[in-house]
Write an enzyme that holds these catalytic residues in place. Structure first.
Site, PDB file in Angstrom:
ATOM      1  N   PHE A 129      24.787  -9.858  13.759  1.00  0.00           N
ATOM      2  CA  PHE A 129      24.803  -9.781  15.245  1.00  0.00           C
ATOM      3  C   PHE A 129      25.253 -11.258  15.910  1.00  0.00           C
ATOM      4  CE2 PHE A 129      23.417  -9.218  19.602  1.00  0.00           C
ATOM      5  CZ  PHE A 129      24.226  -7.998  19.772  1.00  0.00           C
ATOM      6  N   ASP A 201      15.745  -9.950  10.657  1.00  0.00           N
ATOM      7  CA  ASP A 201      16.115  -9.480  11.992  1.00  0.00           C
ATOM      8  C   ASP A 201      15.767  -7.982  11.887  1.00  0.00           C
ATOM      9  OD1 ASP A 201      17.164  -8.288  14.371  1.00  0.00           O
ATOM     10  OD2 ASP A 201      18.529  -9.975  14.801  1.00  0.00           O
ATOM     11  N   TYR A 226      13.571  -2.124  22.614  1.00  0.00           N
ATOM     12  CA  TYR A 226      14.412  -1.177  23.510  1.00  0.00           C
ATOM     13  C   TYR A 226      15.443  -0.178  22.632  1.00  0.00           C
ATOM     14  CZ  TYR A 226      17.286  -5.539  22.945  1.00  0.00           C
ATOM     15  OH  TYR A 226      17.994  -6.513  22.466  1.00  0.00           O
ATOM     16  N   ARG A 375      30.100   4.167  17.342  1.00  0.00           N
ATOM     17  CA  ARG A 375      28.878   4.232  16.814  1.00  0.00           C
ATOM     18  C   ARG A 375      27.829   5.222  17.179  1.00  0.00           C
ATOM     19  NH1 ARG A 375      25.155  -1.235  17.240  1.00  0.00           N
ATOM     20  NH2 ARG A 375      25.134  -0.441  19.473  1.00  0.00           N
TER      21      ARG A 375
END
Ligand SMILES: Cc1ncc(COP(=O)(O)O)c(C=O)c1O
Length: 416
Positions: A129, A201, A226, A375
């Protein structure tokens, strides 16, 4: 081929089916984007009312003491720790992944700088990311280029990239684009055996699959709440540092919440013992309270049951796409082996963005990632087998009719 009736039957027999009722979902919508923003738990609607109206509205500032606000990053952290195999007192809910990663990487690199001067390389993936790579690049600059970044292009290149100069390996366990899932334990062992530090991560793993941080032997981890943890937009992330590193790691953001005695108001910083040192400033209490209510839903089941359903959903999706969409130029970017795949399936298509927009028009919500990825995330709490069938039906219709070719579907919005 699995039929729609087969799917309805599987939903009837699904031991997790009742948990869908814990969430508020818009009618007629198939939500396949819980990997980006989890759906709203009903418990959080009641919680926000309590936190805002009662604790803030009535309790005012007394709530820092009386409603347990002060201790929340730790209390919620200990609750979340159970989902990722962390010990009590090793994980706090605070800040964003970006900020937590900055603190963690900086602390680890500082340790390397003092104790392992011959080690100069940080290994990560080019496809990681971008925020993680940016944070690492910023630290390379901050340490005056004492370190450099070595990026691999495939997981297979990892072992070869860990040469004796490597100080630290930073990986995202589940790739945000492809859904590729690293086997945390053997990878960490390999990195540690070569004398480097390991930082994970867990953005796309926490709440999606069983994680055993303690058993992994890693040096630290970060994650967000989240996505699969359903705590709401911008809810605070988490940072895990195992006890053995508490006395070795010193993070550089000397915030007052990480001070030994915040309300002593001393002019000199004195680091708190333990994980408290990794806190910085005043926690976002409303959001943090929604992490707590979201975790209460996880306490109605366990991560192994959730993972079993997640695998069944993604397997079904791949089976149906293979059978029904073969002629439309779709590729499957996610690993076909279920044990190497997170809780998402990524499809490739030359106009993936337009296809995604056309699907949203049909109330099937997924997202797009550059350059060509459609996705779709499968959150076992609220995605049903029949939703998978209906989503593939919608995808087949969008592709067969060519409706995605309309100009309106090509117009890029700010968030894709
Ligand atoms: C794998 C991964 N790492 C880091 C981030 C950045 O997280 P934050 O914006 O909370 O700092 C994200 C955001 O989606 C992510 O998916």
């Amino acid at each position: 081929m699995t039929t729609r009736d087969d799917c309805l039957l599987r939903d009837q027999r699904d031991p997790l089916a009742a948990l869908r009722d814990e969430f508020i979902l818009p009618a007629d919508t198939i939500y396949l984007d819980g990997n980006s923003l989890g759906a709203l738990p009903k418990a959080s609607v009641a919680q926000v009312q309590r936190t805002v109206a009662a604790e803030w509205g009535e309790g005012l500032i007394n709530s820092w003491n009386d409603a347990g606000w002060y201790d929340m990053p730790h209390r919620v952290g200990d609750r979340l720790a159970k989902l990722v195999g962390a010990g009590a007192g090793e994980l706090v809910v605070t800040d964003t992944i970006s900020v937590n990663l900055f603190k963690l990487l900086a602390a680890a690199l500082r340790y390397v700088d003092n104790k392992m001067p011959e080690r100069t390389v940080i290994v990560s993936e080019r496809g990681n990311f971008p925020a993680d790579l940016y944070i690492a690049q910023g630290l390379v600059e901050l340490f005056g280029n004492r370190f450099s970044l070595r990026l691999i292009d495939t997981p297979e290149q990892l072992a070869g990239a860990i040469t004796p100069e490597v100080a630290l390996v930073m990986l995202t366990q589940v790739d945000y684009r492809t859904g590729y899932l690293y086997d945390m334990q053997p990878v960490t062992r390999m990195v540690k055996d070569k004398g480097a530090m390991m930082i994970w991560d867990l953005a796309h793993s926490a709440g999606a699959l069983p994680v055993d941080l303690a058993a992994s032997g890693a040096d630290g981890a970060v994650g967000c709440t989240y996505k699969y943890l359903n705590a709401g937009p911008g809810a605070p992330g988490f940072i895990w540092v195992p006890k053995r590193n508490h006395t070795l790691f010193r993070q550089p953001i000397f915030g007052w919440w990480g001070h030994r005695a915040p309300f002593a108001m001393k002019p000199e910083y004195e680091a708190a013992d333990g994980i408290a040192h990794f806190l910085c400033g005043t926690p976002p209490i409303v959001s943090l309270s929604l992490v707590e209510s979201a975790l209460s839903v996880f306490e109605k089941t366990d991560m192994h049951a959730l993972r079993a359903k997640s695998v069944a959903l993604t397997e079904l999706f791949i089976e149906l796409v293979d059978k029904r969409c073969a002629e439309f130029g779709l590729g499957i970017a996610s690993p076909r082996a279920a044990d190497r795949r997170g809780s998402q399936v990524s499809l490739t298509h030359a106009d993936a963005y337009a296809v995604k927009q056309a699907l949203i028009q049909r109330k099937v919500i997924g997202d797009f990632r550059e350059p060509d990825i459609l996705r779709l995330g499968f959150t076992p709490f609220y995605v049903r087998y029949v939703d998978v069938w209906d989503a593939v039906e919608a995808l087949t219709q969008v592709l067969a009719s060519g409706e995605w070719k309309q100009d309106v579907y090509r117009k890029r919005q700010a968030v894709t």
